[in-house]
Design a protein around this motif. Sequence first.
Motif, PDB file in Angstrom:
ATOM      1  N   ASP A 107      -5.833  15.069  21.669  1.00 27.42           N
ATOM      2  CA  ASP A 107      -5.068  16.282  21.374  1.00 27.42           C
ATOM      3  C   ASP A 107      -4.994  17.220  22.587  1.00 27.42           C
ATOM      4  N   GLY A 108      -5.495  16.751  23.728  1.00 25.20           N
ATOM      5  CA  GLY A 108      -5.378  17.522  24.962  1.00 25.20           C
ATOM      6  C   GLY A 108      -6.531  18.458  25.283  1.00 25.20           C
ATOM      7  N   TRP A 109      -7.634  18.379  24.541  1.00 27.53           N
ATOM      8  CA  TRP A 109      -8.775  19.243  24.791  1.00 27.53           C
ATOM      9  C   TRP A 109      -9.688  18.647  25.860  1.00 27.53           C
ATOM     10  N   ASN A 110     -10.248  19.511  26.685  1.00 29.24           N
ATOM     11  CA  ASN A 110     -11.301  19.144  27.625  1.00 29.24           C
ATOM     12  C   ASN A 110     -12.611  19.258  26.852  1.00 29.24           C
ATOM     13  N   VAL A 111     -13.345  18.161  26.732  1.00 32.51           N
ATOM     14  CA  VAL A 111     -14.570  18.142  25.931  1.00 32.51           C
ATOM     15  C   VAL A 111     -15.782  18.109  26.865  1.00 32.51           C
ATOM     16  N   VAL A 112     -16.675  19.069  26.682  1.00 34.62           N
ATOM     17  CA  VAL A 112     -17.889  19.157  27.489  1.00 34.62           C
ATOM     18  C   VAL A 112     -19.088  19.108  26.547  1.00 34.62           C
ATOM     19  N   VAL A 113     -20.077  18.289  26.905  1.00 30.87           N
ATOM     20  CA  VAL A 113     -21.310  18.201  26.126  1.00 30.87           C
ATOM     21  C   VAL A 113     -22.455  18.726  26.983  1.00 30.87           C
ATOM     22  N   VAL A 114     -23.186  19.674  26.430  1.00 31.05           N
ATOM     23  CA  VAL A 114     -24.391  20.193  27.078  1.00 31.05           C
ATOM     24  C   VAL A 114     -25.565  19.738  26.222  1.00 31.05           C
ATOM     25  N   TRP A 115     -26.523  19.067  26.845  1.00 29.19           N
ATOM     26  CA  TRP A 115     -27.685  18.561  26.119  1.00 29.19           C
ATOM     27  C   TRP A 115     -28.804  19.592  26.138  1.00 29.19           C
ATOM     28  N   GLU A 116     -29.536  19.632  25.052  1.00 26.40           N
ATOM     29  CA  GLU A 116     -30.651  20.564  24.908  1.00 26.40           C
ATOM     30  C   GLU A 116     -31.636  20.470  26.080  1.00 26.40           C
ATOM     31  N   CYS A 117     -31.924  19.269  26.548  1.00 26.72           N
ATOM     32  CA  CYS A 117     -32.881  19.091  27.648  1.00 26.72           C
ATOM     33  C   CYS A 117     -32.356  19.669  28.961  1.00 26.72           C
ATOM     34  N   GLU A 118     -31.043  19.825  29.078  1.00 29.23           N
ATOM     35  CA  GLU A 118     -30.449  20.381  30.291  1.00 29.23           C
ATOM     36  C   GLU A 118     -30.547  21.912  30.325  1.00 29.23           C
ATOM     37  N   LEU A 119     -31.040  22.494  29.243  1.00 29.65           N
ATOM     38  CA  LEU A 119     -31.144  23.951  29.166  1.00 29.65           C
ATOM     39  C   LEU A 119     -32.570  24.447  29.389  1.00 29.65           C
ATOM     40  N   LYS A 120     -33.449  23.541  29.783  1.00 28.94           N
ATOM     41  CA  LYS A 120     -34.816  23.939  30.111  1.00 28.94           C
ATOM     42  C   LYS A 120     -34.793  24.821  31.355  1.00 28.94           C
ATOM     43  N   LYS A 121     -35.812  25.612  31.520  1.00 24.67           N
ATOM     44  CA  LYS A 121     -35.874  26.618  32.581  1.00 24.67           C
ATOM     45  C   LYS A 121     -35.524  26.060  33.963  1.00 24.67           C
ATOM     46  N   GLN A 122     -36.099  24.905  34.335  1.00 23.51           N
ATOM     47  CA  GLN A 122     -35.900  24.373  35.683  1.00 23.51           C
ATOM     48  C   GLN A 122     -34.496  23.818  35.909  1.00 23.51           C
ATOM     49  N   ALA A 123     -33.760  23.500  34.850  1.00 20.12           N
ATOM     50  CA  ALA A 123     -32.430  22.894  35.001  1.00 20.12           C
ATOM     51  C   ALA A 123     -31.295  23.823  34.570  1.00 20.12           C
ATOM     52  N   PHE A 124     -31.612  24.963  33.989  1.00 16.72           N
ATOM     53  CA  PHE A 124     -30.606  25.813  33.374  1.00 16.72           C
ATOM     54  C   PHE A 124     -29.508  26.244  34.349  1.00 16.72           C
ATOM     55  N   ASP A 125     -29.884  26.763  35.511  1.00 18.19           N
ATOM     56  CA  ASP A 125     -28.887  27.267  36.465  1.00 18.19           C
ATOM     57  C   ASP A 125     -27.926  26.173  36.923  1.00 18.19           C
ATOM     58  N   ASP A 126     -28.463  25.005  37.240  1.00 22.92           N
ATOM     59  CA  ASP A 126     -27.602  23.886  37.655  1.00 22.92           C
ATOM     60  C   ASP A 126     -26.671  23.461  36.532  1.00 22.92           C
ATOM     61  N   THR A 127     -27.209  23.407  35.315  1.00 22.47           N
ATOM     62  CA  THR A 127     -26.403  23.019  34.158  1.00 22.47           C
ATOM     63  C   THR A 127     -25.261  24.002  33.939  1.00 22.47           C
ATOM     64  N   MET A 128     -25.548  25.290  34.040  1.00 19.19           N
ATOM     65  CA  MET A 128     -24.513  26.297  33.819  1.00 19.19           C
ATOM     66  C   MET A 128     -23.462  26.262  34.931  1.00 19.19           C
TER      67      MET A 128
END
Length: 143
Positions: A107-128
Amino acid sequence: MAGDYRKSQRSYNMLRIWGTNTSPEERVRKYLFSKGFRYRKNVRKLPGCPDIVLPKYKTVIFVNGCFWHKHSYKRFVWPSSNQEYWYNKINGNALRDEKNRSLLEADGWNVVVVWECELKKQAFDDTMEKLISSIQIPSIAST
């Protein structure tokens, strides 16, 4: 792990888990809002009821729990009790996620998945940073 608790404690923990407005979702939403993005939450009209919808950018974001959505991540462990139930439940979630992703992309949507483990303190900035760069900028013709 699931085996570390008595059955009553595990049941209590599972009852407290909600499908929307989880703390990982809230972290992503607050970050996006602080960067000037405006969004809709849990739009039921779209396949999979995405956690975050950015209509201006035609982008949807799913913030997935690693256990519930079977993230192929080194710490994922299948529960040792009631294995048939959990196998069907988790694999069913993963299949449904893939189907919803296909429908949204068709349907033309850009789909992004963010995993819970990617939101840990050490990875949060890179993930965002990756999240922001994956949000499509609307074309001049569509504005």
